[in-house]
Structures are given as structure tokens and as C-alpha cells.
Write a protein that holds these residues in place. Structure first.
Motif, mmCIF file in Angstrom:
data_model
loop_
_atom_site.group_PDB
_atom_site.id
_atom_site.type_symbol
_atom_site.label_atom_id
_atom_site.label_comp_id
_atom_site.label_asym_id
_atom_site.label_seq_id
_atom_site.Cartn_x
_atom_site.Cartn_y
_atom_site.Cartn_z
ATOM 1 N N SER A 48 27.337 82.648 92.572
ATOM 2 C CA SER A 48 28.636 82.087 92.963
ATOM 3 C C SER A 48 29.617 83.188 93.354
ATOM 4 C CB SER A 48 29.233 81.262 91.821
ATOM 5 O OG SER A 48 28.466 80.114 91.603
ATOM 6 N N GLU A 49 29.637 84.273 92.581
ATOM 7 C CA GLU A 49 30.510 85.397 92.918
ATOM 8 C C GLU A 49 30.104 86.021 94.245
ATOM 9 O OE1 GLU A 49 30.603 88.218 89.702
ATOM 10 O OE2 GLU A 49 31.106 86.662 88.238
ATOM 11 N N LEU A 50 28.801 86.136 94.478
ATOM 12 C CA LEU A 50 28.305 86.710 95.723
ATOM 13 C C LEU A 50 28.695 85.832 96.917
ATOM 14 C CD1 LEU A 50 26.709 88.874 97.187
ATOM 15 C CD2 LEU A 50 24.628 87.592 96.678
ATOM 16 N N LEU A 51 28.687 84.539 96.722
ATOM 17 C CA LEU A 51 29.103 83.633 97.798
ATOM 18 C C LEU A 51 30.552 83.886 98.189
ATOM 19 C CD1 LEU A 51 28.399 81.312 99.666
ATOM 20 C CD2 LEU A 51 28.941 79.738 97.813
ATOM 21 N N ALA A 54 30.581 87.026 100.147
ATOM 22 C CA ALA A 54 30.012 86.805 101.480
ATOM 23 C C ALA A 54 31.047 86.199 102.421
ATOM 24 C CB ALA A 54 28.791 85.893 101.386
ATOM 25 N N LEU A 55 31.810 85.253 101.914
ATOM 26 C CA LEU A 55 32.845 84.641 102.752
ATOM 27 C C LEU A 55 33.857 85.681 103.206
ATOM 28 C CD1 LEU A 55 33.345 81.318 100.764
ATOM 29 C CD2 LEU A 55 32.219 81.601 102.983
ATOM 30 N N ALA A 56 34.192 86.608 102.316
ATOM 31 C CA ALA A 56 35.150 87.668 102.671
ATOM 32 C C ALA A 56 34.556 88.613 103.712
ATOM 33 C CB ALA A 56 35.561 88.444 101.426
ATOM 34 N N LEU A 58 32.093 88.066 105.855
ATOM 35 C CA LEU A 58 31.861 87.389 107.134
ATOM 36 C C LEU A 58 33.150 87.056 107.876
ATOM 37 C CD1 LEU A 58 28.870 85.098 106.134
ATOM 38 C CD2 LEU A 58 28.810 87.230 107.452
ATOM 39 N N SER A 59 34.247 86.979 107.151
ATOM 40 C CA SER A 59 35.525 86.715 107.817
ATOM 41 C C SER A 59 36.190 88.010 108.304
ATOM 42 C CB SER A 59 36.470 85.951 106.895
ATOM 43 O OG SER A 59 36.851 86.766 105.806
ATOM 44 N N ASP A 60 35.621 89.156 107.933
ATOM 45 C CA ASP A 60 36.155 90.458 108.343
ATOM 46 C C ASP A 60 35.554 90.855 109.684
ATOM 47 O OD1 ASP A 60 36.990 93.068 108.678
ATOM 48 O OD2 ASP A 60 36.082 93.817 106.823
ATOM 49 N N ALA A 61 36.359 90.841 110.721
ATOM 50 C CA ALA A 61 35.883 91.176 112.064
ATOM 51 C C ALA A 61 35.432 92.631 112.164
ATOM 52 C CB ALA A 61 36.983 90.902 113.087
ATOM 53 N N HIS A 62 35.815 93.461 111.202
ATOM 54 C CA HIS A 62 35.469 94.883 111.234
ATOM 55 C C HIS A 62 34.290 95.236 110.322
ATOM 56 C CE1 HIS A 62 38.999 95.526 113.652
ATOM 57 N NE2 HIS A 62 39.747 94.933 112.732
ATOM 58 N N ALA A 63 33.635 94.237 109.745
ATOM 59 C CA ALA A 63 32.476 94.509 108.885
ATOM 60 C C ALA A 63 31.378 95.137 109.731
ATOM 61 C CB ALA A 63 31.984 93.211 108.249
ATOM 62 N N LEU A 70 23.378 94.597 103.848
ATOM 63 C CA LEU A 70 23.408 94.600 102.383
ATOM 64 C C LEU A 70 23.747 93.202 101.864
ATOM 65 C CD1 LEU A 70 23.303 96.013 99.646
ATOM 66 C CD2 LEU A 70 25.694 96.672 99.983
ATOM 67 N N LEU A 71 24.711 92.559 102.504
ATOM 68 C CA LEU A 71 25.078 91.197 102.124
ATOM 69 C C LEU A 71 23.878 90.264 102.261
ATOM 70 C CD1 LEU A 71 27.108 88.940 101.439
ATOM 71 C CD2 LEU A 71 27.658 88.850 103.877
ATOM 72 N N ALA A 72 23.137 90.377 103.368
ATOM 73 C CA ALA A 72 21.966 89.520 103.582
ATOM 74 C C ALA A 72 20.911 89.756 102.496
ATOM 75 C CB ALA A 72 21.378 89.768 104.966
ATOM 76 N N ALA A 73 20.700 91.009 102.127
ATOM 77 C CA ALA A 73 19.729 91.324 101.075
ATOM 78 C C ALA A 73 20.181 90.737 99.730
ATOM 79 C CB ALA A 73 19.547 92.833 100.959
#
Length: 101
Positions: A48-51, A54-56, A58-63, A70-73
Motif C-alpha cells: 500500500s505504501e509503495l502504491l 508509485a503515484l507520486a 508517475l505524476s512527476d514529469a521529471h522522473a 526501480l519502481l517497476a521492480a
């Protein structure tokens, strides 16, 4: 003596060779059952924390690509854990017996 499949509990961890571990017990209050319950709760909580993370990301245009990889893994590991918990809990649900009329 063998234990029927519905009496085995899939544990939330794998053995050293990556194969699933099972617990055969009539008493769901034993040490290993409680350890498994706590591990499942921890795995689901971390998922749940990882979700949220992930939302943060994926919403960052500069990621950058490394951050997304790393997020996908991490998400893959959390999803694997959640599926294992769901499978274990699904196997422990009481199977309704067909009623005869």
C-alpha cells in the motif's frame, strides 16, 4: 500420512530454492501461523505504501528512467507478495458443499 490440499497453508515466503513453503496445522494460533499472519500484514502494508510512492513518481514529469525501472521492480515484488497472500487466503476459505434437495 499425507495432508489434503485444503489443510495446507501457503506461507508468505519461499524456501531457499525459490519453491513455495506450506504449513500443515490444525491450529491456526501456532507460532508459524502467527508469523505468517504478521508477515502477510507487513507485505500488504508495504504494498500500500509503495502504491502511494508509485503515484507520486508517475505524476512527476521529471522522473528518470532509472527511477521508473526501480519502481517497476518494486511494484513487481509487491504484486507477487499480494498474489501469494490472496492465493493462500483463497485456499483457506471454506469450500461450500453442494446441497442436495
Amino acid at each position: 500420512m499425507t495432508t489434503p490440499h485444503d489443510e495446507l497453508r501457503l506461507l508468505p515466503w519461499s524456501g531457499p530454492d525459490g519453491k513455495p513453503c506450506f504449513l500443515s496445522a490444525d491450529d491456526n494460533t501456532g507460532y508459524l501461523a502467527r508469523l505468517a499472519d504478521n508477515t502477510e500484514a507487513m507485505q500488504l502494508g508495504l504494498g500500500s505504501e509503495l502504491l502511494d510512492d508509485a503515484l507520486a513518481v508517475l505524476s512527476d514529469a521529471h522522473a528518470d528512467a532509472d527511477e521508473i525501472r526501480l519502481l517497476a521492480a518494486d511494484l513487481t515484488g509487491a504484486l507477487r507478495d499480494a498474489v501469494r497472500v490472496a492465493t493462500s487466503r483463497g485456499h483457506r476459505l471454506a469450500t461450500p458443499t453442494p446441497s442436495t434437495r
